[in-house]
Design an enzyme around this catalytic site. Structure first.
Site, PDB file in Angstrom:
ATOM      1  N   ASN A 101       0.797  -1.299  -0.037  1.00  0.00           N
ATOM      2  CA  ASN A 101      -0.032   0.121   0.029  1.00  0.00           C
ATOM      3  C   ASN A 101       0.708   1.153   0.076  1.00  0.00           C
ATOM      4  OD1 ASN A 101      -2.467  -1.452   0.117  1.00  0.00           O
ATOM      5  ND2 ASN A 101      -2.661  -0.990   2.302  1.00  0.00           N
ATOM      6  N   ARG A 123      -4.559   2.288 -13.806  1.00  0.00           N
ATOM      7  CA  ARG A 123      -3.422   2.521 -13.234  1.00  0.00           C
ATOM      8  C   ARG A 123      -2.822   1.069 -12.854  1.00  0.00           C
ATOM      9  NH1 ARG A 123      -3.965   6.543  -9.687  1.00  0.00           N
ATOM     10  NH2 ARG A 123      -2.923   8.016 -11.207  1.00  0.00           N
ATOM     11  N   ARG A 158     -14.388   2.276   4.085  1.00  0.00           N
ATOM     12  CA  ARG A 158     -13.004   1.624   3.924  1.00  0.00           C
ATOM     13  C   ARG A 158     -11.926   2.457   4.353  1.00  0.00           C
ATOM     14  NH1 ARG A 158     -11.292  -0.856  -1.029  1.00  0.00           N
ATOM     15  NH2 ARG A 158      -9.726   0.460  -1.120  1.00  0.00           N
ATOM     16  N   ARG A 170     -10.536  -3.808 -15.082  1.00  0.00           N
ATOM     17  CA  ARG A 170      -9.242  -4.543 -14.519  1.00  0.00           C
ATOM     18  C   ARG A 170      -9.787  -5.984 -14.761  1.00  0.00           C
ATOM     19  NH1 ARG A 170      -5.602  -1.074 -11.715  1.00  0.00           N
ATOM     20  NH2 ARG A 170      -6.643   0.529 -10.765  1.00  0.00           N
ATOM     21  N   HIS A 219     -15.136   3.517 -15.810  1.00  0.00           N
ATOM     22  CA  HIS A 219     -14.886   2.878 -14.563  1.00  0.00           C
ATOM     23  C   HIS A 219     -15.881   1.875 -14.019  1.00  0.00           C
ATOM     24  CE1 HIS A 219     -14.218   2.273  -9.983  1.00  0.00           C
ATOM     25  NE2 HIS A 219     -13.112   1.849 -10.279  1.00  0.00           N
ATOM     26  N   TYR A 275     -12.260  -9.584  -2.928  1.00  0.00           N
ATOM     27  CA  TYR A 275     -12.863  -8.391  -2.785  1.00  0.00           C
ATOM     28  C   TYR A 275     -14.423  -8.526  -2.328  1.00  0.00           C
ATOM     29  CZ  TYR A 275      -9.007  -5.941  -5.100  1.00  0.00           C
ATOM     30  OH  TYR A 275      -7.540  -5.482  -5.383  1.00  0.00           O
ATOM     31  N   HIS A 334     -15.144  -3.664  -0.808  1.00  0.00           N
ATOM     32  CA  HIS A 334     -15.110  -2.805  -2.293  1.00  0.00           C
ATOM     33  C   HIS A 334     -16.267  -2.368  -2.699  1.00  0.00           C
ATOM     34  CE1 HIS A 334     -13.935  -2.562  -6.502  1.00  0.00           C
ATOM     35  NE2 HIS A 334     -12.952  -1.889  -6.104  1.00  0.00           N
TER      36      HIS A 334
END
Length: 701
Positions: A43, A401, A560, A371, A431, A464, A588
């Site tokens: 992270n 990214r 979160r 992704r 997204h 997730y 998530h």
């Protein structure tokens, strides 16, 4: 803490401390604690490469505009520097003072020095070095004919000061990269019960004399640098977006150095050279008491033979609505289907695309991909669909990214298979998570839609927590078609039936929903809202929440990560509670519940309450309208609000504290959902002995 808002970056560091608290928790299985400490390190790497790098770019550009909390980029860097140095110090305290001793007590010793080895063990490592490591290494010396080498981003290296054994006494700089193609953890054969491991850099450091034969090694120490990995692309000027991103990806390895990690006992002369050559300031240097780059602990988690020190593996359960012999389209026609991952399997989402690819009645498949996994079954199904002559349109977001390279590979493969591939919209990231299947049926064309809060990634779907909806509601199908027409042809619809889409409509929708609760509170009606997301840092949304709190609306937020709102502050936010859950799975899902004076409304979607999601991305918010499914979603929120094992509550001063559960039954939301999913399937299987549990055929796995 002064002011109405919390700085975004400092709030993120608070989140990473919550992850670190899991590594400290002695109630967790030992290897799970290793995993959480590894996560704090990865992270922090990304935080530096993106967020710190972006702030440094602002300082270089003399950008002085203040953020939501009234801080300039330079002021943020100063505070981040203080907090990150303290965070790294705390990470290594956990590693050195707690985890190493606990590992040894469980029969695993991490060797820090060759001096701790027996003669036989040293012989093994010397042989291992010559046979496995030495052929891969590239020792590099620096002198008048050989400039300081380019050091790759995130690579682990060993720097040394050397001088020739004969002749000049001048010290020279030399280095070798610790090869990432070799295992960093090397297990040493031992006699007896105790197992021993040593890190690859220790082996190389001990054998540096074999790399520089004509030199005497004065000192050798590991170091690691972090570079600016944030790049901007002028999409208006880029003739070919795919080629431009490929070009920028190569630059990422060689961006400006922004952080240097060194062994805490590094020779000052060596450090001076690194600091000068990498153009770093003192505050950019982190002195590490222990092995550099704690992400190796994730590899240690994978060591065989320690299952008793890990949490029991959970198997995602079948979806009750699909536990029969009907195909997926028949089941969706029966009614909307709610998916809750990873408690319930992601397989039906894959199956949805696979069946569509094979079904002769399916005319078209359209999907957005942000992704995906390295060996994605969804990509394979889309390629098969195109091969079967179906119209396949896929939006592959090249600007996701750290997944840019992966997505470029998939985009090229899909194009070769005959799919129509769109590379996102200029200036926006797509997204949203949506799949549209157009099917010819007896009564005409029917549109089937999957909408989700998470990516179409079968690997992360096991880690997730996300929600999804399978539906053939005609109005959602109509909206889904409008979304893809907007993405492929820039045609904006005049209005929407059920969906709300960013960047043009979603912000207004959220503000309107919050303000409606305020209006009801002022009218003396029940006013309550619950919102679950990853991050909250949008000023307009925060101000609307503050106004709603002042009007008497009860606001419960489950966030979160980043939260720039201050909770429980008298006169500002006394009706707002914020909690964060950090557990075995990464929270998530985005869920929004509004009481609406008894006419409750529930939405799910891909967007957080952040400026980038509301203004710079294509995001989708979708309603949950089936009464039974609404109750199921409400239950998800209620269990999370009751969590007193993994939840941290935001305090008025901006810090977080674990929920006080003294005298209360212990409730862990994630454990509860695992247990409930298993019990539900068991109950249904017992009730209907002839029901077939949804399992893909072996040929399709």
């Amino acid at each position: 803490m002064d002011g109405k808002y919390v700085n975004r970056e400092l709030s993120w560091l608070e989140f990473n401390y919550r992850v670190l608290s899991e590594a400290k928790d002695k109630n967790l299985p030992l290897f799970e604690r290793l995993k959480f400490l590894s996560i704090t390190a990865s992270n922090l790497d990304e935080f530096f490469m993106v967020r710190v790098a972006s702030l440094k770019d602002m300082v270089h550009a003399k950008y002085t505009k203040k953020d939501i909390a009234g801080m300039t980029a330079q002021e943020q860097l100063v505070e981040i520097g203080k907090k990150t140095h303290k965070l790294v110090e705390d990470q290594y305290q956990v590693y050195n003072r707690s985890l190493l001793a606990a590992l040894k007590a469980e029969g695993l010793t991490v060797i820090n020095s060759h001096e701790d080895l027996s003669k036989k063990e040293k012989q093994f490592l010397d042989a291992y070095f010559m046979e496995e490591v030495y052929p891969v290494l590239t020792p590099m010396a620096v002198d008048s004919s050989r400039p300081f080498p380019l050091v790759r981003n995130k690579s682990l290296n060993i720097a040394a000061l050397v001088h020739k054994k004969e002749g000049e006494e001048d010290l020279e700089f030399a280095m070798v990269q610790v090869p990432s193609v070799l295992p960093r953890i090397v297990e040493i054969p031992t006699e007896g019960q105790m197992r021993k491991v040593i890190l690859l850099e220790e082996i190389i450091e001990h054998n540096m004399d074999k790399l520089f034969l004509n030199y005497e090694i004065i000192c050798a120490h590991p170091f690691r640098i972090m570079r600016n990995a944030d790049f901007d692309i002028d999409e208006e000027e880029a003739a070919d977006l795919l080629k431009e991103i490929q070009k920028q990806l190569k630059k990422r390895q060689w961006g400006e150095a922004i952080r240097l990690e060194v062994e805490d006992k590094m020779d000052k002369r060596l450090l001076k050279i690194l600091k000068r050559e990498l153009k770093l300031e003192t505050e950019d240097i982190f002195f590490i008491h222990g092995p550099l780059d704690l992400t190796f602990l994730m590899k240690m988690y994978g060591l065989a033979g320690f299952d008793k020190l890990k949490a029991a593996k959970y198997t995602p359960q079948p979806i009750p609505a699909l536990m029969n012999d009907d195909d997926i389209f028949t089941n969706i026609r029966k009614g909307d289907i709610l998916l809750h991952h990873p408690y319930q399997t992601f397989d039906p989402v894959v199956e949805f695309v696979r069946r569509a690819a094979k079904d002769p009645n399916v005319l078209a498949i359209k999907q957005t991909l942000y992704r995906v996994s390295g060996n994605s079954p969804i990509i394979a199904a889309l390629a098969e669909a195109a091969d079967n002559g179906k119209q396949v349109s896929v939006l592959v977001e090249l600007k996701a990214r750290f997944d840019e390279e992966n997505n470029i590979i998939w985009a090229k493969m899909l194009e070769k298979a005959g799919c129509h591939v769109i590379y996102g919209l200029v200036g926006l990231k797509t997204h949203s998570k949506i799949t549209l299947v157009v099917r010819r049926e007896e009564d005409g064309i029917r549109r089937y839609v999957h909408l989700g809060t998470g990516n179409y990634n079968d690997s992360t779907a096991k880690l997730y927590t996300d929600c999804g909806l399978l539906t053939c509601h005609p109005q959602i199908g109509e909206d889904a078609t409008a979304v893809f027409n907007m993405l492929s042809g820039y045609s904006e619809p005049l209005g929407w039936n059920k969906l709300s889409v960013a960047p043009l409509w979603l912000r207004k929708k959220f503000i309107r929903l919050i303000e409606r609760e305020s209006k009801h509170a002022k009218e003396g009606k029940e006013a309550h809202m619950i919102a679950k997301m990853n991050s909250l840092c949008d000023k307009e949304v925060i101000d609307a929440l503050y106004a709603a709190s002042a009007a008497g609306v009860k606001i419960e937020l489950i966030i979160r990560g980043i939260c720039c709102l201050r909770a429980g502050v008298e006169g500002l936010s006394e009706n707002i509670q914020v909690r964060s859950i950090v557990g075995n799975f990464l929270e998530h899902a985005r869920i929004f519940w509004f009481e609406n004076a008894g006419m409750e409304e529930i939405y799910m979607g891909s967007a957080d309450w952040m400026p980038r999601n509301l203004d710079k991305r294509v995001e989708i918010l979708f309603p949950v309208e089936n009464p039974q499914l609404k109750e199921e979603v409400k239950h998800i929120l209620e269990v999370q609000l009751a969590d007193n094992r993994k939840a941290h509550v935001l305090l008025p001063d901006g810090s977080y504290a674990k929920v006080n559960r003294r005298g209360k039954e212990a409730i862990c939301a994630q454990d509860t959902f695992c247990r409930e999913a298993v019990e539900q399937v068991k109950r249904l299987t017992e009730q209907e002995g002839n029901m077939r549990v949804f399992v893909p055929a072996e040929s399709e796995v």
